[in-house]
Each structure stands twice: as C-alpha cells, then as structure tokens.
Design a protein around this motif. Structure first.
Motif, PDB file in Angstrom:
ATOM      1  N   ILE A 153       5.577  10.095   7.315  1.00 59.14           N
ATOM      2  CA  ILE A 153       6.424   9.075   6.421  1.00 59.14           C
ATOM      3  C   ILE A 153       5.727   9.352   4.859  1.00 59.14           C
ATOM      4  N   LEU A 154       4.482  10.596   4.929  1.00 59.28           N
ATOM      5  CA  LEU A 154       4.520  11.403   3.420  1.00 59.28           C
ATOM      6  C   LEU A 154       5.562  12.154   3.754  1.00 59.28           C
ATOM      7  N   LYS A 155       6.234  12.628   4.358  1.00 54.92           N
ATOM      8  CA  LYS A 155       7.221  13.720   4.136  1.00 54.92           C
ATOM      9  C   LYS A 155       8.480  12.503   3.968  1.00 54.92           C
ATOM     10  N   ARG A 156       8.926  11.959   4.550  1.00 60.28           N
ATOM     11  CA  ARG A 156      10.189  11.027   3.486  1.00 60.28           C
ATOM     12  C   ARG A 156       9.591   9.940   2.602  1.00 60.28           C
ATOM     13  N   ILE A 157       8.907  10.051   1.561  1.00 67.57           N
ATOM     14  CA  ILE A 157       8.303   9.625   0.986  1.00 67.57           C
ATOM     15  C   ILE A 157       8.384  11.177  -0.068  1.00 67.57           C
ATOM     16  N   GLU A 158       8.134  11.578   0.278  1.00 67.00           N
ATOM     17  CA  GLU A 158       8.385  13.672  -0.737  1.00 67.00           C
ATOM     18  C   GLU A 158       9.665  13.238  -0.775  1.00 67.00           C
ATOM     19  N   GLU A 159      10.965  13.030   0.092  1.00 63.00           N
ATOM     20  CA  GLU A 159      11.761  13.447   0.409  1.00 63.00           C
ATOM     21  C   GLU A 159      12.885  12.376  -0.457  1.00 63.00           C
ATOM     22  N   ASP A 160      11.975  10.880  -0.901  1.00 66.37           N
ATOM     23  CA  ASP A 160      12.852   9.780  -1.425  1.00 66.37           C
ATOM     24  C   ASP A 160      13.250   9.241  -0.924  1.00 66.37           C
ATOM     25  N   ARG A 161      12.806   9.334   0.143  1.00 69.10           N
ATOM     26  CA  ARG A 161      14.300   8.359   1.434  1.00 69.10           C
ATOM     27  C   ARG A 161      13.044   6.816   1.859  1.00 69.10           C
ATOM     28  N   TYR A 162      13.241   6.498   0.657  1.00 68.96           N
ATOM     29  CA  TYR A 162      12.484   4.806   1.262  1.00 68.96           C
ATOM     30  C   TYR A 162      12.414   3.974  -0.372  1.00 68.96           C
ATOM     31  N   GLU A 163      12.508   2.816  -0.433  1.00 66.10           N
ATOM     32  CA  GLU A 163      12.776   1.935  -1.527  1.00 66.10           C
ATOM     33  C   GLU A 163      11.624   1.560  -2.377  1.00 66.10           C
ATOM     34  N   MET A 164       9.783   1.257  -2.279  1.00 65.88           N
ATOM     35  CA  MET A 164       8.756   1.453  -2.124  1.00 65.88           C
ATOM     36  C   MET A 164       7.751   1.481  -1.593  1.00 65.88           C
ATOM     37  N   LEU A 165       6.677   1.601  -2.249  1.00 71.43           N
ATOM     38  CA  LEU A 165       5.748   1.932  -1.421  1.00 71.43           C
ATOM     39  C   LEU A 165       4.807   0.669  -2.497  1.00 71.43           C
ATOM     40  N   ILE A 166       4.239   0.146  -0.755  1.00 67.43           N
ATOM     41  CA  ILE A 166       3.584  -1.258  -1.044  1.00 67.43           C
ATOM     42  C   ILE A 166       1.797  -1.179  -1.175  1.00 67.43           C
ATOM     43  N   PHE A 167       1.878  -1.352  -2.085  1.00 73.30           N
ATOM     44  CA  PHE A 167       0.010  -1.765  -2.701  1.00 73.30           C
ATOM     45  C   PHE A 167      -0.942  -2.686  -2.625  1.00 73.30           C
ATOM     46  N   THR A 168      -1.664  -2.652  -2.402  1.00 69.37           N
ATOM     47  CA  THR A 168      -2.101  -4.438  -1.920  1.00 69.37           C
ATOM     48  C   THR A 168      -3.958  -4.206  -2.642  1.00 69.37           C
ATOM     49  N   SER A 169      -3.733  -2.734  -3.022  1.00 68.73           N
ATOM     50  CA  SER A 169      -5.673  -2.730  -3.739  1.00 68.73           C
ATOM     51  C   SER A 169      -6.054  -1.474  -4.168  1.00 68.73           C
ATOM     52  N   PRO A 170      -6.511  -1.232  -5.053  1.00 67.27           N
ATOM     53  CA  PRO A 170      -6.501  -0.240  -5.973  1.00 67.27           C
ATOM     54  C   PRO A 170      -7.104   1.119  -4.941  1.00 67.27           C
ATOM     55  N   SER A 171      -7.759   0.796  -4.004  1.00 64.72           N
ATOM     56  CA  SER A 171      -8.352   1.599  -2.916  1.00 64.72           C
ATOM     57  C   SER A 171      -6.821   2.418  -2.129  1.00 64.72           C
ATOM     58  N   GLY A 172      -5.946   1.912  -2.233  1.00 66.21           N
ATOM     59  CA  GLY A 172      -4.998   1.961  -1.616  1.00 66.21           C
ATOM     60  C   GLY A 172      -4.001   2.915  -2.945  1.00 66.21           C
ATOM     61  N   ILE A 173      -4.447   3.052  -3.340  1.00 66.12           N
ATOM     62  CA  ILE A 173      -3.837   3.372  -4.888  1.00 66.12           C
ATOM     63  C   ILE A 173      -4.182   5.161  -4.622  1.00 66.12           C
TER      64      ILE A 173
ATOM     65  N   ILE B  27       0.002  -6.002  -5.335  1.00 68.63           N
ATOM     66  CA  ILE B  27       0.058  -7.537  -4.902  1.00 68.63           C
ATOM     67  C   ILE B  27      -0.839  -8.112  -6.433  1.00 68.63           C
ATOM     68  N   GLY B  28      -1.161  -8.065  -7.229  1.00 76.01           N
ATOM     69  CA  GLY B  28      -1.189  -8.599  -8.255  1.00 76.01           C
ATOM     70  C   GLY B  28      -2.196  -7.204  -9.212  1.00 76.01           C
ATOM     71  N   GLU B  29      -2.552  -7.959 -10.136  1.00 82.83           N
ATOM     72  CA  GLU B  29      -2.391  -7.130 -11.569  1.00 82.83           C
ATOM     73  C   GLU B  29      -3.780  -6.505 -11.798  1.00 82.83           C
ATOM     74  N   ILE B  30      -4.894  -6.407 -10.928  1.00 85.36           N
ATOM     75  CA  ILE B  30      -6.545  -5.218 -10.705  1.00 85.36           C
ATOM     76  C   ILE B  30      -5.586  -4.378  -9.796  1.00 85.36           C
ATOM     77  N   THR B  31      -4.748  -4.779  -8.838  1.00 84.00           N
ATOM     78  CA  THR B  31      -4.065  -3.030  -8.049  1.00 84.00           C
ATOM     79  C   THR B  31      -2.866  -2.666  -8.799  1.00 84.00           C
ATOM     80  N   ALA B  32      -2.267  -3.366  -9.914  1.00 80.41           N
ATOM     81  CA  ALA B  32      -0.871  -2.726 -10.651  1.00 80.41           C
ATOM     82  C   ALA B  32      -1.433  -1.894 -11.972  1.00 80.41           C
ATOM     83  N   ARG B  33      -3.035  -2.741 -12.438  1.00 80.15           N
ATOM     84  CA  ARG B  33      -3.710  -2.007 -13.490  1.00 80.15           C
ATOM     85  C   ARG B  33      -4.582  -0.339 -13.048  1.00 80.15           C
TER      86      ARG B  33
END
Length: 256
Positions: free
Chosen positions: A180-200, A220-226
């Motif tokens: 999956i990391l390789k897929r992201i590196e090769e830009d073969r995905y639509e979006m990564l979904i993050f639901t917490s600051p820790s995930g980012i 998933i929300g403003e805190i994660t987006a920030r």
C-alpha cells in the motif's frame, strides 16, 4: 444504480478492525477501500494513586468519557482493580458523540449528558452551560487517552474540580503493508483517509515522503485537518461531522 465513487480506490488509516463501517459505506458507493492501520491502541498502566481514585470513584460527581476507547479502557481498569459490580448510583456520566454513547450502553449505562457535537471544544461549551445550573464546583473524573488535549479541563477549571487519568495511548503499529505504501508512492490511489492527528504524524514518519503537499487526503474533522495543514498537506475534503457517515458523505459531495 448511482455509484458516485465507482472505480475509485481509497485508503483508510484507522486502527485495525475499525474500518468496517467505512468500508461498507464506500463499497456501496462503488469504491474500493484498502486498510492501512497507522494507529495502534494500547492500555496504559495507571499509578497507585490513580488506582485509589478509581477504587474510590464515589468521591466524584461526574465521569467524562470522550471516546469509545476511553469507555473500553476505563471499564477494563475499573473491573480489574475493584470488586464493585456497578458504578455508584449518584455518579453522572457525560460523553462526546453517539459512538461513545453506544459503547457506554454496551456496559449497561446511559449517559446523563451527550454532547451535540464531536469535538472537545463543542463539548466544553455545552457542558459548561449544563454545569452552571448544578452544584458549585462538582468533582469530575476525566477518563482520557494520553494524547488527548487539555481543552476540557482548561474550560472547566473555574467551575469544577477536574481530575484527569489517562487510560490508553496510541502508538505506531509494528508493521505497515509495504504494497500500500508503494501504491501511494506511485500515485495509484484516490485519497488517503485520516481520522486523527496521530495518523498523519505516523504516516509521515513511516513513509518518509519528501513531498507531503502532493498527497490527496480527506480528514474526519477540523482538528485532524489542522495537523495536516501544519505538515504542508492541504486536505481535499474535511468532514463537518466527525463520523464515518459524515466522512463518506463529504467525499461523495466533493466528487459531485
């Protein structure tokens, strides 16, 4: 049949076993959802002093639970260190959001206060108004995760005696799927979904990406987006409602 996300592939970074609801929502919209957990939830050992506080929980007027994890690990600790069958009858319970309420009800309790929003800021504002109608300076136990912010106790400090105990923490998983990391590196995905600051933060550590600004992410929300913005990632989607349904709706609206 309308499939607004047909043939699109998304990647969920939620903890293992927590993406089932989201997976069903995305698949019903025609998308594929891969799971790449970037957060692992672990219980924390509490100190002898904290154990005494839990054993003598009748000294508190309120118990605040801010997440399903908080509910689970609070009761796991409570049941392990006390011989009491139930919480004291006078103890009131406040929760943030429907997911926390549902988890609490699994343990046989109904909350006395349910926050209408999903953030600590929303909770603090509404709960502060609620407490102002009750006795002066109630004693409150906050059952939180180690990385939780201090928003609630800071907001209540003038009208309540708040005691915080951290019952769990989040860490980076030992392994992450290299495909999956390789897929992201090769830009073969639509979006990564993050639901917490820790995930980012964990993703940036694991991936070592040198161009975070090129990532396509949904938060998933403003805190994660920030947190994303602070790390040079501009979210494509930020869900107003911090739930799986809210996130799926926000992503579908983005493509519509």
């Amino acid at each position: 049949m309308d499939l607004p996300l047909k043939n699109k592939l998304f990647i969920s970074t939620r903890p293992a076993g927590r993406s089932d609801e989201m997976k069903n929502l995305f698949e019903s919209a025609g998308a594929e959802l891969l799971e790449m957990p970037l957060i692992k939830i672990e219980p924390l050992s509490i100190s002898a002093e904290e154990k005494m506080l839990v054993k003598n929980i009748e000294m508190f007027d309120w118990l605040i639970l801010t997440s399903a994890n908080g509910v689970h690990y609070f009761f796991e600790t409570y049941n392990n260190i006390t011989d009491k069958q139930k919480l004291p009858g006078h103890l009131k319970i406040a929760v943030i959001g429907n997911k926390t309420q549902q988890k609490l009800e699994e343990y046989g309790y109904s909350p006395d206060f349910v926050n209408p929003g999903n953030t600590a800021e929303d909770f603090s504002e509404a709960f502060l108004k609620h407490l102002q109608k009750e006795k002066q300076h109630p004693d409150i136990l906050l059952a939180l995760g180690k990385l939780a912010r201090t928003v609630i106790q800071d907001a209540l400090t003038d009208i309540a005696n708040c005691t915080r105990i951290d019952f769990y923490t989040t860490v980076i998983p030992e392994k992450v799927d290299p495909n999956i990391l390789k897929r992201i590196e090769e830009d073969r995905y639509e979006m990564l979904i993050f639901t917490s600051p820790s995930g980012i933060k964990n993703f940036l550590k694991i991936s070592g990406t040198q161009q975070p600004e090129k990532l396509r992410v949904a938060c998933i929300g403003e805190i994660t987006a920030r947190t994303a913005i602070e790390n040079k990632i501009e979210p494509f989607v930020v869900a107003e409602k911090a739930t799986a349904n809210g996130l799926a709706d926000a992503i579908i609206n983005y493509y519509n």
